[in-house]
Design an enzyme around this catalytic site. Structure first.
Site, mmCIF file in Angstrom:
data_model
loop_
_atom_site.group_PDB
_atom_site.id
_atom_site.type_symbol
_atom_site.label_atom_id
_atom_site.label_comp_id
_atom_site.label_asym_id
_atom_site.label_seq_id
_atom_site.Cartn_x
_atom_site.Cartn_y
_atom_site.Cartn_z
ATOM 1 N N LYS A 140 26.077 -1.550 -26.975
ATOM 2 C CA LYS A 140 26.096 -2.824 -26.245
ATOM 3 C C LYS A 140 25.929 -4.039 -27.165
ATOM 4 O O LYS A 140 26.551 -5.062 -26.939
ATOM 5 C CB LYS A 140 25.018 -2.838 -25.168
ATOM 6 C CG LYS A 140 23.650 -2.754 -25.766
ATOM 7 C CD LYS A 140 22.573 -3.219 -24.860
ATOM 8 C CE LYS A 140 21.333 -3.285 -25.740
ATOM 9 N NZ LYS A 140 20.110 -3.505 -25.047
ATOM 10 N N THR A 141 25.094 -3.902 -28.190
ATOM 11 C CA THR A 141 24.923 -5.051 -29.074
ATOM 12 C C THR A 141 26.235 -5.381 -29.760
ATOM 13 O O THR A 141 26.605 -6.538 -29.946
ATOM 14 C CB THR A 141 23.827 -4.784 -30.117
ATOM 15 O OG1 THR A 141 22.657 -4.354 -29.449
ATOM 16 C CG2 THR A 141 23.506 -6.038 -30.902
ATOM 17 N N ASP A 171 20.701 -10.181 -22.242
ATOM 18 C CA ASP A 171 20.568 -8.785 -22.653
ATOM 19 C C ASP A 171 19.437 -8.146 -21.838
ATOM 20 O O ASP A 171 18.557 -8.839 -21.349
ATOM 21 C CB ASP A 171 20.220 -8.776 -24.154
ATOM 22 C CG ASP A 171 20.359 -7.392 -24.749
ATOM 23 O OD1 ASP A 171 20.968 -6.514 -24.097
ATOM 24 O OD2 ASP A 171 19.864 -7.183 -25.867
ATOM 25 N N GLU A 172 19.425 -6.828 -21.717
ATOM 26 C CA GLU A 172 18.359 -6.109 -20.987
ATOM 27 C C GLU A 172 18.118 -6.731 -19.606
ATOM 28 O O GLU A 172 16.979 -6.983 -19.215
ATOM 29 C CB GLU A 172 17.047 -6.125 -21.783
ATOM 30 C CG GLU A 172 17.156 -5.657 -23.213
ATOM 31 C CD GLU A 172 17.159 -4.137 -23.356
ATOM 32 O OE1 GLU A 172 17.419 -3.442 -22.345
ATOM 33 O OE2 GLU A 172 16.929 -3.651 -24.467
ATOM 34 N N GLN A 201 17.027 2.337 -17.724
ATOM 35 C CA GLN A 201 16.080 2.057 -18.799
ATOM 36 C C GLN A 201 15.088 0.973 -18.424
ATOM 37 O O GLN A 201 14.461 0.368 -19.283
ATOM 38 C CB GLN A 201 16.824 1.664 -20.073
ATOM 39 C CG GLN A 201 17.611 2.819 -20.677
ATOM 40 C CD GLN A 201 18.251 2.444 -22.003
ATOM 41 O OE1 GLN A 201 17.577 2.188 -22.976
ATOM 42 N NE2 GLN A 201 19.572 2.413 -22.010
ATOM 43 N N ARG A 209 16.427 8.511 -27.344
ATOM 44 C CA ARG A 209 16.222 7.914 -28.674
ATOM 45 C C ARG A 209 16.685 8.861 -29.774
ATOM 46 O O ARG A 209 16.908 8.455 -30.906
ATOM 47 C CB ARG A 209 14.744 7.586 -28.937
ATOM 48 C CG ARG A 209 14.081 6.599 -28.010
ATOM 49 C CD ARG A 209 14.833 5.336 -27.897
ATOM 50 N NE ARG A 209 15.638 5.356 -26.670
ATOM 51 C CZ ARG A 209 16.604 4.488 -26.411
ATOM 52 N NH1 ARG A 209 16.892 3.536 -27.265
ATOM 53 N NH2 ARG A 209 17.292 4.569 -25.292
#
Length: 776
Positions: A36-37, A223-224, A264, A644
């Site tokens: 996504k970044t 973001d997030e 998340q 992760r």
DNA sequence: AACCAGTCACTTTTT
DNA sequence: GTGACTGGTT
């Protein structure tokens, strides 16, 4: 190749769509590890290269400074320093502060307002509750503080809270909220929640201000997004000016692009509403949603495990992560006898992996649910000499000595900052005790002046000892002397002046307490932080071009003067930037193993991951077992933990774990059962210990699901019997090892024993009933 | 005013 | 086990 092709190279279909989409609001549902970044930064590059957007027109909001810094860095690599510095790439809080510094005067705040962190605001609430004469048993200030924070996150002001109050609790709460807010305002301070709420209020009260920022930011990215709370949502909405809002005026709505993953969301307990992402399409009717499901991080085995677990959450929009990287090795499972055994297994395994060259220490992470669990690992890491780093725990800026000095700095920057002023009143000790403080407080209330002013007129305060008056006058003289030096000094110089002139440093230096030595070191580090800040600040100014929009004569107001970094700049940096992150770089050669809570792990990735403490009662945490919503959040936390891992994943649990002195036997985590059995290779599937001496262990899930410690009946008597010790007995202690009893005193539950563990550790006293000791 | 011993409570925590 | 807070003592 055209620049457009270059930008899109290496992106998959949905990623390209997300980069090139224009017009309607866009929701990018980005699963873990789906790049996504990359999409976000490429989208920004695309906006500028292909659509003629100027960097000054873009606002990219993140939650953490780390995420903001990372994004800025990647933009810089893609588009150069100028673009990176002109764009606003920052956290919600930083963006709001930047706006508020300029406009605060409209609301009666100084532009140099102080920012209270949660500890400060808790302290202020405590003062407020005391002022209201509330019984702390019935109306705990901590709980009030928490509830006020929630109200602010929901944009509920104290008047509304008062109107809606039904019970006595709620009425008192609303009252405390109002007084708290008044005290904040008088102190020229805002708490973290205010930063967002007040900005929203500002936009709503002053349409010209809102219009100014709407004109400026034509592209807003968040973001997030799953972690936004209602206030942050409102902020975004105000800023964008949704098309259907009638008050948008002449400025058409800005283009909005949000990125997030409902799976998340692990901060609902702090007010984040998953609603914002789930209802994005309802909030912005013309919105388009793009799903990123291809994962570039993990093997398929790891993703299948994560998918299976998260799938147990109800009402979840379908999403399935997949990988092209092949199945990879199986997940390794391990059941340890106790937490020490578990730590030994983890460390032994890391030792093996690094020895055979599979990974370097820095490629390994150990996760746990609560900070308290880190102790055992730390012990074993130290003993084996494996390099490690614990992320989180007591943070640098939360240490007492740092907060003390910070309080001095804040008072120098803002003399009305009552909370800080009262903190340092008698630190270091200078003979101003509770009685004197109370006298000043009463005097201030009677005269209707601030605490700081009352302090200046301490000689008029009734009922105060002459000795105290002298002490206070010395103190204010000291403050004046320090304040005089501030204008001509850099932040680091001010810090040094405070350290020496208050006698704070010399008091610590003379102390024989071992802890005070490390305090001195921390303060030295703090001076370094200040110096470092001056350098980076200067470097930033050289690069940053003047604000593009300033010359178009819009609404510039307030006073911002670039130049030397001021004390206020420095303080702001510290309030808003928690710890300039201690997470070691992944590409660190060799390096150290990272230990952290699952929450801290979000956004990171490691080739090898150990998920420890997989027990019902630990993870999921006891306090969440009875509540479906909370349990689902725990499950998302498990999902975050699992995803992760890039290649090697370990899950482990301990059959017995001592918590608060008494051992508790926890059944395996339900999340372990939710991972398909075929994916896990159990290195050791059950504990070698006999079943614990009470009922309902092992199977008992569903019937309340508590660990045995809380299974019912009084706490005393659960667990083991206290051994009967006599002088000279040889014993084994869980953490200190072998020792010999030197002395026994007291009787029954209160029996104490003094045990000598040899030269390294020495003698220690224990309550035999609770100490983890066994007689040998 | 400063100090000590007893009591309580204890998840997570981007800002 | 531990840290924060309180109430009583010195």
């Amino acid at each position: 190749m055209s620049s457009q092709e270059q930008l899109l190279e290496g992106l998959n279909g949905p990623q390209r769509d997300a980069v090139t989409h224009s017009g309607a609001p866009l929701l990018i549902v980005a699963g873990a590890g789906s790049g996504k970044t990359r999409v976000l930064t490429h989208r920004i590059a695309h906006l500028m290269a292909e659509r003629g957007v100027r960097p000054g027109e873009i606002l990219a909001i993140t939650f953490t400074n780390k995420a903001a810094a990372e994004m800025k860095e990647r933009i810089q690599a893609l588009l150069g320093v100028r673009a990176a510095n002109t764009m606003w790439t920052m956290t919600f809080h930083s963006a709001c502060v930047r706006i508020l510094r300029r406009e605060a005067h409209r609301l009666g705040y100084p532009s140099s307002f102080t920012i209270y962190d949660s500890a400060d605001s808790a302290r202020l609430m405590q003062l407020v509750c005391k002022e209201m004469d509330l019984d702390p048993k019935r109306f705990p200030p901590k709980s009030f503080s928490f509830q006020v924070s929630n109200l602010k996150n929901e944009l509920v002001d104290y008047d509304t809270a008062a109107e809606q109050a039904q019970t006595e609790q709620e009425k008192k709460l609303a009252e405390a909220y109002q007084l708290y807010q008044r005290r904040l305002h008088e102190a020229g301070a805002m708490d973290f929640d205010d930063l967002i709420m007040v900005t929203v209020n500002l936009f709503q009260m002053f349409p010209d201000v809102a219009e100014y920022y709407r004109r400026r930011f034509r592209h807003v990215m968040v973001d997030e997004y799953q972690d936004t709370n209602h206030a942050q949502y409102a902020f975004v909405r105000e800023l964008v000016g949704a098309a259907e809002d009638s008050d948008t005026g002449v400025v058409p709505p800005a283009e909005l692009c949000v990125v997030g993953d409902a799976d998340q969301s692990i901060y609902a307990f702090r007010g984040a509403t998953i609603r914002n992402i789930l209802e994005f399409e309802r909030d912005f009717p013309s919105a388009r949603t793009i799903l990123l499901e291809q994962n570039y991080r993990s093997t398929q085995n790891i993703l299948s495990a994560a998918n299976a677990v998260i799938d147990r959450n109800e009402g979840r929009p379908a999403k399935n992560l997949w990988s092209e990287q092949g199945d990879g090795p199986a997940i390794t499972g391990y059941v340890a006898d106790n937490e020490h055994d578990e730590a030994a297994f983890v460390v032994g395994e890391i030792d093996k992996l690094t020895d055979e060259g599979t990974v370097t220490p820095s490629q390994v992470a150990v996760f746990y649910r609560t900070n308290a669990q880190s102790r055992v690992f730390e012990d074993v890491f130290i003993r084996t000499g494996l390099p490690y780093k614990i992320v989180g725990g007591v943070r640098f800026y939360e240490r007492k000595e740092i907060r003390d000095i910070l309080a001095y700095l804040r008072v120098l920057a803002n003399p009305e900052d009552t909370v800080s002023l009262r903190r340092i009143l008698n630190v270091p000790k200078r003979g101003i005790g509770a009685r004197a403080e109370e006298a000043v407080e009463l005097f201030a209330a009677r005269e209707r002046i601030s605490f700081s002013r009352a302090l200046r007129r301490v000689d008029e305060a009734p009922g105060i000892a002459t000795r105290s008056v002298k002490a206070v006058q010395n103190f204010t003289a000291l403050l004046d002397e320090l304040a005089e030096a501030v204008p001509g000094s850099t932040p680091a110089e001010v810090v040094e002046a405070v350290l020496s002139k208050t006698g704070y440093l010399s008091e610590l230096a003379e102390s024989k307490d071992l802890q005070d030595e490390s305090r001195v070191e921390n303060l030295e580090e703090f001076v370094d932080v200040a110096r470092e800040f001056e350098h980076t600040f200067a470097a930033l100014l050289e690069e940053e071009p003047p604000d593009e929009d300033e010359e178009d004569g819009a609404v510039p107001s307030g006073t911002l003067d670039p130049g030397e970094p001021t004390l206020v700049d420095f303080l702001e940096r510290i309030s808003l930037v928690a710890d300039t992150d201690q997470i070691p770089d992944a590409d660190d050669t060799g390096g150290v193993v990272t230990l952290m809570t699952l929450h801290a792990a979000k956004g990171l990735e490691f080739p090898a991951v150990f998920l420890t403490g997989m027990e019902d009662g630990v993870f999921p945490h006891t306090r969440t077992l009875g509540d479906k919503t909370q349990l689902e959040e725990e499950r998302r936390l498990a999902y975050v933990g699992l995803t992760r891992a890039q290649r090697l994943l370990y899950v482990s649990r301990a059959a017995v774990r001592s918590a608060w002195g008494t051992p508790s036997y926890n059944p395996g985590s339900r999340f372990l059962d939710e991972i398909p059995a075929s994916l896990v290779d159990w290195r050791r599937a059950e504990s070698s210990l006999a079943a614990p001496p009470s009922r309902g262990i092992g199977g008992g899930r569903g019937s309340g699901g508590f660990g045995s410690t809380f299974g019912g009946g009084p706490r005393r008597g659960t667990g083991k019997e206290a051994p009967t010790l006599g002088v000279g007995d040889l014993v084994n202690h869980d953490s200190f090892g072998m020792g010999r009893v030197q002395l026994v005193e007291g009787a029954g539950d209160k029996t104490k024993a003094r045990i000598d563990f040899g030269a390294d550790i020495g003698e220690k006293d224990f309550l035999v009933k609770y100490a983890p000791i066994e007689k040998l």
